[in-house]
Design a protein around this motif. Structure first.
Motif, PDB file in Angstrom:
ATOM      1  N   VAL A  15       8.109  -0.822 -10.607  1.00 38.85           N
ATOM      2  CA  VAL A  15       8.545  -1.139  -9.247  1.00 38.85           C
ATOM      3  C   VAL A  15       8.102  -2.552  -8.891  1.00 38.85           C
ATOM      4  O   VAL A  15       6.912  -2.870  -8.893  1.00 38.85           O
ATOM      5  CB  VAL A  15       7.975  -0.131  -8.238  1.00 38.85           C
ATOM      6  N   GLY A  23      13.438  -1.707  -7.528  1.00 39.60           N
ATOM      7  CA  GLY A  23      12.971  -2.185  -6.232  1.00 39.60           C
ATOM      8  C   GLY A  23      12.101  -1.105  -5.603  1.00 39.60           C
ATOM      9  O   GLY A  23      11.938  -0.024  -6.160  1.00 39.60           O
ATOM     10  N   LYS A  24      11.560  -1.405  -4.416  1.00 38.56           N
ATOM     11  CA  LYS A  24      10.704  -0.426  -3.750  1.00 38.56           C
ATOM     12  C   LYS A  24      11.480   0.851  -3.442  1.00 38.56           C
ATOM     13  O   LYS A  24      10.894   1.907  -3.258  1.00 38.56           O
ATOM     14  CB  LYS A  24      10.189  -1.026  -2.443  1.00 38.56           C
ATOM     15  N   TYR A  33      16.286  -3.259  -9.284  1.00 42.65           N
ATOM     16  CA  TYR A  33      15.929  -4.296  -8.326  1.00 42.65           C
ATOM     17  C   TYR A  33      17.087  -5.222  -7.971  1.00 42.65           C
ATOM     18  O   TYR A  33      17.688  -5.845  -8.834  1.00 42.65           O
ATOM     19  CB  TYR A  33      14.773  -5.114  -8.906  1.00 42.65           C
ATOM     20  N   ASP A  40       7.197  -5.245  -6.571  1.00 42.17           N
ATOM     21  CA  ASP A  40       6.738  -5.211  -5.188  1.00 42.17           C
ATOM     22  C   ASP A  40       5.845  -6.419  -4.893  1.00 42.17           C
ATOM     23  O   ASP A  40       4.716  -6.516  -5.375  1.00 42.17           O
ATOM     24  CB  ASP A  40       5.960  -3.899  -4.975  1.00 42.17           C
ATOM     25  N   TRP A  41       6.393  -7.325  -4.095  1.00 47.51           N
ATOM     26  CA  TRP A  41       5.642  -8.552  -3.787  1.00 47.51           C
ATOM     27  C   TRP A  41       4.296  -8.260  -3.151  1.00 47.51           C
ATOM     28  O   TRP A  41       3.335  -8.979  -3.370  1.00 47.51           O
ATOM     29  CB  TRP A  41       6.438  -9.408  -2.796  1.00 47.51           C
ATOM     30  N   ASP A  42       4.244  -7.214  -2.340  1.00 47.97           N
ATOM     31  CA  ASP A  42       3.031  -6.990  -1.550  1.00 47.97           C
ATOM     32  C   ASP A  42       1.816  -6.740  -2.425  1.00 47.97           C
ATOM     33  O   ASP A  42       0.716  -7.173  -2.108  1.00 47.97           O
ATOM     34  CB  ASP A  42       3.217  -5.813  -0.596  1.00 47.97           C
ATOM     35  N   THR A  43       2.011  -6.007  -3.530  1.00 45.89           N
ATOM     36  CA  THR A  43       0.842  -5.720  -4.356  1.00 45.89           C
ATOM     37  C   THR A  43       0.631  -6.787  -5.428  1.00 45.89           C
ATOM     38  O   THR A  43      -0.471  -6.966  -5.920  1.00 45.89           O
ATOM     39  CB  THR A  43       0.990  -4.352  -5.049  1.00 45.89           C
TER      40      THR A  43
END
Ligand code: ARG
Length: 651
Positions: free
Chosen positions: A515, A440-441, A446, A517-520
Motif C-alpha cells: 500500500v 493505493g490506500k 495505485y 501511503d505518503w503519510d507513513t
C-alpha cells in the motif's frame, strides 16, 4: 563472522547422532526472542523427540551433551518443554564486536562459493511510460544485486526491456495517424506516450462495444443461477459454499461490466475522441499490422523504431539516474530477435516442441497449458525471447544463476519457462523473485486522482518536495536555531525523498501487495528510511560534537566495555549484521535487512537513553561508547547502501 551460521554448524555436528537430516534441525537455531532466553535459542529437540517418541527435555539434554560450544557460549540451558538456550560468553562477544572496529566489511564474510549471477530487473516496456509498478522491480532488483555483490558474487544486472512488443505497433499507428508535430518536437517521449494511450483507448473502446452484450448476457445468466440457488428449499451440505462462489462470480462479472461501461463512456462523452473512434473502427487490427510489419523488417517502420528508441531510453535513464541505479547490460527483447527462429528449430529438432492447433508448443508434465513458443501465425513471442535469453546468458555470459525480479502475475510464465529451459538442457539455477501489486490506500492499484497510473517522475518529485518540508521544519525546530543552509536542505530532501520511496517498498514482504501511503513513508519515527537516516545522522552528530575523529576510534584506541546491559545488547546486534545480509541474500528478501536495521536503530535508542556518551566522565568508557556510536552509524550506513539508500552526515 556469521554467529548464527557458526552455531548452526555446531548443532549440525551434534545432531548427526540423532537424525539423518541434521541441517534441517540445525536451522531451528534462531536469535532468542527476548534477553531472558539468552542470545540464541534452539527448538529442535521438540520435533526430534516426536520423531523418536522420546521425552523432549531429555532429548535436549542429550543434544547438549554432544554439543561443543565451549569456546563461544556459556553452558547451554534446557528450558521449558525442551528449548536449548544459548548465551554467548561476554569475552567472546567482546572480541567479535571489538574486531568490527577495524573491519571494512563489518564482519560480513565474502562467500566461499562465488556465483555468476544475472539479475533481470526493472525491464519495463519502453514505449509505455514507466509507472509506480515498475518501481518495485527496480528497487528490489537493485537491492538484491548490491547485496549479492557485497557478498562476493559476480553480479551482472540486465535490464530486459520490452522494446519489440505490440506497443510499438500502437505507437507507429498513432504516429502515422495522430501525430502532433509541435508536441513531438518539444517533448518527444511525452507525445509518444500520448499516442500510445490514445491508440490503446480507442482499441479498448471498440473491444468494449463488442464485449458489452456478451458480458450483460453472462451477468443475466449468473443472476438466474444465483436466484435459483437461493430458492432451494432443502439445501444440502455444499450449499453455502456454492452460494458464496456464485455471489463471488457475479461480483466479478458485474465489476467487469462497470469497467467496460466506463471505457465506453470515456470515449463517448468526448466528441473529439468519438470522432476518432468512428474514423478508426479497425484500429486494433491496424496496430497489430504495424507490429507485424516492423517484425518483418519493413523499412519505414524500422526507421521509426530506430528513431523512437533512443528517446525512450533517454527518458528511462533519467529515472534510473535519479534513483542511483545502474545496469551493466540493457539487452532488450529486440536483441534476441535474430536468434528466435533458431530456438524454435532447435526445440523442434530435439523433439521438445510439437505442433498443436498450428502453434508450436512445449508440453510440460503436470501442466494443462502448454508453453507456446511460436504462434499459429508464425510470430515468435515473449516465451521464445526468454528462452533465447537464457541460452545467451548461459553461453555468452557464463551465468550459473538467474534471478528474475518480476510481478507475481507472471508466475505461470516463469514456471513453464524454467521447465522448458531445463528440458532443453539449460540448467542454471533460475528463480522467479515474485512481488505483489502496488495499491493505493483504497486497496486498489495505485492511481492519481485523474485515474492515470502514476508516472514515476512526478512521484519522485512529490517525494522530494514532501521530504523538503519535513527536513526544513525539523531544522527550524532545533533548540539552538536552524543549522542547514538552503543547498544542504535540498540535498537532504533528495536523499530522504528517494530513500523514503525505496525503503517503503523494500521493508514489506515482497510477495504482499504493497500500500503506497505518503503519510507513513516519510515518518521520522516509524520503520522508515527517514528514521534510519536520522539515526545515522545522529551518530555522526555525536562524534562531531565530541570532536572525535572516527579513524582514531577505529584504529584501536577505543576499547569496548560492557558496563551496562544496553551496551552488550547493542554490540550483539551489531555483530548480527552478517546474519541479516546472508538471510536477505538467501531468501532474496531485502525486508530481512530493513528489519534488522530497524531493530538496530531501536537498540541504539535504548543504549543512548541509558548510557551517556559525551557526558560520561570516565575517559575510557566514553571512548568505548563513542566506538559503539561509530559502529552503529557504520552498520546503518552500510545496510542502507546495500538497499540503494543514501545517508547524510547532518540532517
Ligand atoms: N517487460 C516485461 C513486463 O513489463 C517484464 C520482463 C521481465 N523479464 C523477463 N526476462 N521476462 O511485463
Amino acid at each position: 563472522m556469521n554467529i548464527l551460521q557458526t552455531l548452526r554448524d555446531r548443532f549440525a555436528l551434534a545432531l548427526a547422532d540423532f537424525t539423518d537430516d541434521p541441517q534441517t534441525f540445525a536451522a531451528m537455531v534462531r536469535p532468542a526472542q527476548g534477553a531472558k532466553f539468552g542470545d540464541y535459542q534452539a527448538n529442535c529437540a521438540m520435533p526430534l523427540a516426536k520423531v523418536h517418541g522420546t521425552n523432549p527435555r531429555e532429548l535436549a539434554a542429550s543434544i547438549v551433551s554432544k554439543l561443543d560450544l565451549s569456546d563461544l557460549c556459556d553452558a547451554p540451558e534446557v528450558a521449558g518443554p525442551g528449548f536449548i538456550n544459548l548465551s554467548l560468553q561476554d569475552d567472546w562477544l567482546w572480541e567479535q564486536s571489538q574486531s568490527l572496529a577495524s573491519d571494512l566489511r563489518l564482519g560480513v564474510p565474502a562467500t566461499e562459493q562465488p556465483r555468476n549471477i544475472v539479475v533481470d530487473f526493472s525491464s519495463p516496456n519502453v514505449a509505455k511510460p514507466m509507472h509506480v509498478g515498475h518501481l518495485r522491480s527496480t528497487v528490489i532488483g537493485d537491492a538484491l544485486s548490491r547485496i549479492l555483490r557485497f557478498l562476493g558474487h559476480q553480479v551482472t544486472t540486465d535490464n530486459h526491456i520490452g522494446d519489440w512488443g505490440t506497443q510499438f505497433g500502437m505507437i507507429i499507428y498513432g504516429y502515422k495517424q495522430f501525430l502532433d508535430e509541435q508536441a513531438y518536437a518539444d517533448q518527444p517521449v511525452a507525445e509518444l506516450a500520448r499516442l500510445y494511450r490514445l491508440v490503446n483507448q480507442l482499441s479498448d473502446y471498440h473491444a468494449a462495444i463488442e464485449k458489452l452484450p456478451i458480458l450483460e448476457q453472462r451477468v443475466h445468466e449468473q443472476r438466474e443461477l444465483l436466484s435459483d440457488a437461493e430458492a432451494v428449499e432443502q439445501p444440502d451440505k455444499g450449499h453455502k459454499k456454492r452460494l458464496k462462489s456464485l455471489r463471488a462470480d457475479l461480483a466479478v462479472a458485474t465489476e467487469s461490466i462497470e469497467t467496460t461501461k466506463r471505457n465506453i463512456a470515456a470515449v463517448e462523452s468526448d466528441p473529439q475522441l468519438m470522432q476518432l473512434a468512428n474514423d478508426h473502427p479497425n484500429i486494433a487490427r491496424g496496430a497489430r499490422d504495424e507490429t507485424a510489419k516492423l517484425h518483418a523488417g519493413d523499412v519505414e517502420n524500422t526507421q521509426l523504431w530506430e528513431q523512437f528508441m533512443p528517446q525512450c531510453l533517454n527518458a528511462l535513464d533519467a529515472v534510473y539516474d535519479r534513483l542511483g541505479i545502474h545496469f551493466d547490460l540493457t539487452l532488450g527483447e529486440s536483441h534476441y530477435q535474430p536468434m528466435l527462429a533458431n530456438v524454435v528449430a532447435d526445440l523442434k529438432a530435439k523433439g521438445l516442441a510439437t505442433e498443436s492447433d498450428g502453434a508450436m508448443c512445449v508440453f510440460i508434465a503436470g501442466n494443462d497449458a502448454p508453453f507456446i513458443v511460436q504462434k499459429a501465425d508464425g510470430a515468435f513471442n515473449y516465451a521464445t525471447t526468454d528462452l533465447a535469453t537464457i541460452r545467451y546468458r548461459v553461453e555468452e555470459l557464463a551465468a550459473d544463476t538467474m534471478l528474475y525480479v518480476v510481478d507475481s502475475r507472471q508466475g505461470e510464465h516463469f514456471k513453464l519457462l524454467f521447465a522448458t529451459a531445463e528440458k532443453w538442457g539449460y540448467t542454471p539455477e533460475m528463480q522467479h523473485i515474485k512481488f505483489g501489486t502496488v495499491m493505493g490506500k483504497d486497496r486498489k492499484p495505485y492511481k492519481t486522482r485523474s485515474g492515470d497510473t502514476v508516472g514515476l517522475e512526478s512521484l519522485l518529485d512529490e517525494a522530494v518536495a514532501k521530504a523538503y518540508e519535513i527536513a526544513a521544519a525539523n531544522d527550524d525546530a532545533k533548540p539552538d536555531g536552524p543549522e542547514l543552509d538552503e543547498q544542504t536542505r535540498q540535498e537532504i530532501a533528495e536523499v530522504m525523498g528517494i530513500g523514503g520511496i525505496k525503503y517503503a517498498d523494500l521493508h514489506i514482504n515482497r510477495e504482499s501487495d504493497y500500500v503506497f501511503d505518503w503519510d507513513t513513508m516519510l515518518n521520522m519515527k516509524g520503520d522508515t528510511a527517514t528514521y534510519m537516516q536520522y539515526a545515522y545522522a545522529r551518530t555522526r552528530g555525536i562524534l562531531r560534537r565530541g570532536e572525535i575523529d572516527p579513524e582514531v576510534l577505529r584504529n584501536g584506541e577505543a576499547t569496548l566495555q560492557f558496563s551496562h546491559e544496553a551496551e552488550r545488547q547493542l554490540a550483539l546486534k551489531l555483530c548480527q549484521f552478517p546474519e541479516a545480509v546472508a538471510a536477505a541474500a538467501e531468501e532474496s528478501r531485502p525486508n530481512l535487512l530493513t528489519q534488522y536495521l530497524f531493530e538496530t536503530a531501536g537498540e541504539f535508542s535504548t543504549f543512548y537513553e541509558h548510557c551517556p556518551v559525551l557526558k560520561e566522565e570516565d575517559e575510557s568508557l566514553r571512548l568505548s561508547r563513542c566506538l559503539l556510536v561509530d559502529l552503529t552509524g557504520r552498520v546503518i550506513q552500510q545496510g542502507l547502501e546495500l538497499l540503494g539508500i543514501q545517508t547524510c552526515e547532518q540532517m
